[in-house]
Design an enzyme around this catalytic site. Structure first.
Site, PDB file in Angstrom:
ATOM      1  CD1 TRP A 110       9.370   1.935  -0.359  1.00  0.00           C
ATOM      2  CD2 TRP A 110      11.552   2.166   0.091  1.00  0.00           C
ATOM      3  NE1 TRP A 110      10.043   1.962  -1.556  1.00  0.00           N
ATOM      4  CE2 TRP A 110      11.378   2.110  -1.313  1.00  0.00           C
ATOM      5  CE3 TRP A 110      12.839   2.289   0.608  1.00  0.00           C
ATOM      6  CZ2 TRP A 110      12.462   2.190  -2.190  1.00  0.00           C
ATOM      7  CZ3 TRP A 110      13.898   2.372  -0.268  1.00  0.00           C
ATOM      8  CH2 TRP A 110      13.714   2.333  -1.652  1.00  0.00           C
ATOM      9  NE  ARG A 112       2.973   5.972   6.598  1.00  0.00           N
ATOM     10  CZ  ARG A 112       1.824   5.900   7.265  1.00  0.00           C
ATOM     11  NH1 ARG A 112       1.575   4.844   8.027  1.00  0.00           N
ATOM     12  NH2 ARG A 112       0.915   6.850   7.174  1.00  0.00           N
ATOM     13  CG  HIS A 113       5.516   5.659  -0.534  1.00  0.00           C
ATOM     14  ND1 HIS A 113       5.220   6.921  -1.010  1.00  0.00           N
ATOM     15  CD2 HIS A 113       6.346   5.841   0.523  1.00  0.00           C
ATOM     16  CE1 HIS A 113       5.864   7.825  -0.279  1.00  0.00           C
ATOM     17  NE2 HIS A 113       6.551   7.189   0.647  1.00  0.00           N
ATOM     18  NE  ARG A 114      -2.278   2.439   1.594  1.00  0.00           N
ATOM     19  CZ  ARG A 114      -2.247   3.615   2.227  1.00  0.00           C
ATOM     20  NH1 ARG A 114      -1.324   3.835   3.150  1.00  0.00           N
ATOM     21  NH2 ARG A 114      -3.115   4.560   1.951  1.00  0.00           N
ATOM     22  NE  ARG A 124       5.416 -18.234   7.352  1.00  0.00           N
ATOM     23  CZ  ARG A 124       4.307 -18.751   6.828  1.00  0.00           C
ATOM     24  NH1 ARG A 124       3.641 -18.081   5.886  1.00  0.00           N
ATOM     25  NH2 ARG A 124       3.879 -19.941   7.212  1.00  0.00           N
ATOM     26  NE  ARG A 196       8.425 -14.474  10.631  1.00  0.00           N
ATOM     27  CZ  ARG A 196       7.610 -14.215   9.625  1.00  0.00           C
ATOM     28  NH1 ARG A 196       8.082 -13.665   8.522  1.00  0.00           N
ATOM     29  NH2 ARG A 196       6.333 -14.510   9.715  1.00  0.00           N
ATOM     30  CG  HIS A 214       1.341   9.476 -11.126  1.00  0.00           C
ATOM     31  ND1 HIS A 214       1.322  10.851 -11.008  1.00  0.00           N
ATOM     32  CD2 HIS A 214       0.353   9.007 -10.308  1.00  0.00           C
ATOM     33  CE1 HIS A 214       0.377  11.211 -10.152  1.00  0.00           C
ATOM     34  NE2 HIS A 214      -0.219  10.115  -9.711  1.00  0.00           N
ATOM     35  CG  HIS A 218       3.207  10.632  -4.043  1.00  0.00           C
ATOM     36  ND1 HIS A 218       2.773  11.887  -3.665  1.00  0.00           N
ATOM     37  CD2 HIS A 218       2.899   9.794  -3.004  1.00  0.00           C
ATOM     38  CE1 HIS A 218       2.227  11.821  -2.455  1.00  0.00           C
ATOM     39  NE2 HIS A 218       2.299  10.562  -2.039  1.00  0.00           N
ATOM     40  NE  ARG A 223       8.498   8.215   2.540  1.00  0.00           N
ATOM     41  CZ  ARG A 223       7.954   8.256   3.745  1.00  0.00           C
ATOM     42  NH1 ARG A 223       8.506   9.006   4.699  1.00  0.00           N
ATOM     43  NH2 ARG A 223       6.854   7.570   4.019  1.00  0.00           N
TER      44      ARG A 223
END
EC number: 2.1.1.148
Length: 302
Positions: A110, A112-114, A124, A196, A214, A218, A223
């Site tokens: 997911w 990767r949709h930056r 952490r 972790r 928009h 995409h 997806r």
């Protein structure tokens, strides 16, 4: 379960205290606010906030293009015009913020949709919950023999049972070791940021994910497609239902032109024109490679 009793109580409290506002609201998405929509075995999607609606798209377009849109007779027609001609900025006037609980391996696909803003649960600072995605038997499939990124036949019988047992055992053992490393009862205990790294990627994480319409379209085009990986596709399908309620005119245009439509190359368009004239076009006379021709036929034959 997708949400804890504490989260359910918080959602009920939020929905019980509506706030007056002067800004534009969309009744369709107001009904979804804060509610967790279950996805997979422990995941969910819920709307935290949004901005804009179909009228915001139209308003932005008329400010931007002025006289250029006077020939469009109504708002829905203008939205279809904008979608048809690949205009983007009017759709960027709408935004949505989602709270998503999802397996880490889905999150890594997911992300990767930056073009979104993301804030993820931090292992952490906090301890991860003992929740893992274990596929339903019908989702256990062998590697596809024709697609390096896809699935083939569904595993059955003893083979399916063997794989399920491995997934459950490995996840449980990893979490047991994670807890053991964190344990400070009489021991120093390992730092959370180091402990972790032993956790499997089917453990669930959570994030807030904010994007404009928009870029959301995409995301959905890729997806929510039938060829997308099942585990991310089911999230996209739930989000698509929300978007259809939020901006019905824009979503209808998107479904028509993007999800249901197809792009044709200049070579493909030439072939179509020749076919309409009665010519028997073949791969050899098309000017396309075998792969292009196969996809072209699949597009026109449905």
């Amino acid at each position: 379960m997708p949400i804890t009793p504490e989260q359910a109580a918080e959602i009920d409290a939020q929905r019980a205290q509506p706030q007056p506002t002067l800004r534009a609201t969309a009744p369709g998405i107001e009904a979804h606010l804060y509610t967790a929509l279950p996805v997979l075995d422990h995941g969910f999607v819920r709307v935290i906030d949004y901005m804009g609606d179909d009228s915001a798209i139209v308003q932005a377009a008329r400010v931007s293009y002025g006289a250029g849109t006077k020939h469009v007779s109504n708002d829905e027609g203008l939205i279809r015009y904008l979608m048809r001609h690949w205009h983007s900025t009017p759709f960027e006037m709408c935004e949505i913020k989602l709270h998503v609980k999802l397996p880490i391996f889905v999150a890594r696909q997911w992300i990767r949709h930056r073009t979104a803003n993301v804030n993820e649960y931090s292992a952490r600072y906090s301890i991860m919950d003992r929740e893992f995605y274990i596929p339903a038997p019908e989702q256990l499939a062998a590697q596809s023999s024709v697609n390096n990124q896809g699935r083939g036949a569904v595993l059955e019988g003893a083979e399916a049972a063997r794989v399920l047992e491995i997934l459950k055992t490995d996840a449980g053992r990893s979490y047991d070791h994670y807890e053991e490393m964190l344990d400070q009862d009489g021991k120093q205990g390992l730092a959370r940021e180091l402990a972790r790294m032993n956790l499997p990627t089917n453990i669930y994480t959570q994030w807030y994910w904010k994007t404009d319409l928009h870029n959301l379209f995409h995301f959905l085009r890729l997806r929510a497609d039938p060829h997308a990986q099942y585990e991310i596709r089911v999230y996209a399908e739930e989000i698509a239902k929300v978007v259809a309620d939020w901006v019905p005119a824009a979503y209808a245009a998107f479904a028509d032109y993007r999800m249901g439509g197809a792009s044709v190359s200049a070579t493909g368009l030439d072939c179509l024109r020749r076919m309409l004239k009665g010519e028997a076009v073949t791969q050899e006379t098309s000017g396309m490679s075998k792969g292009e021709w196969r996809e072209f036929l699949a597009m026109i034959e449905g």
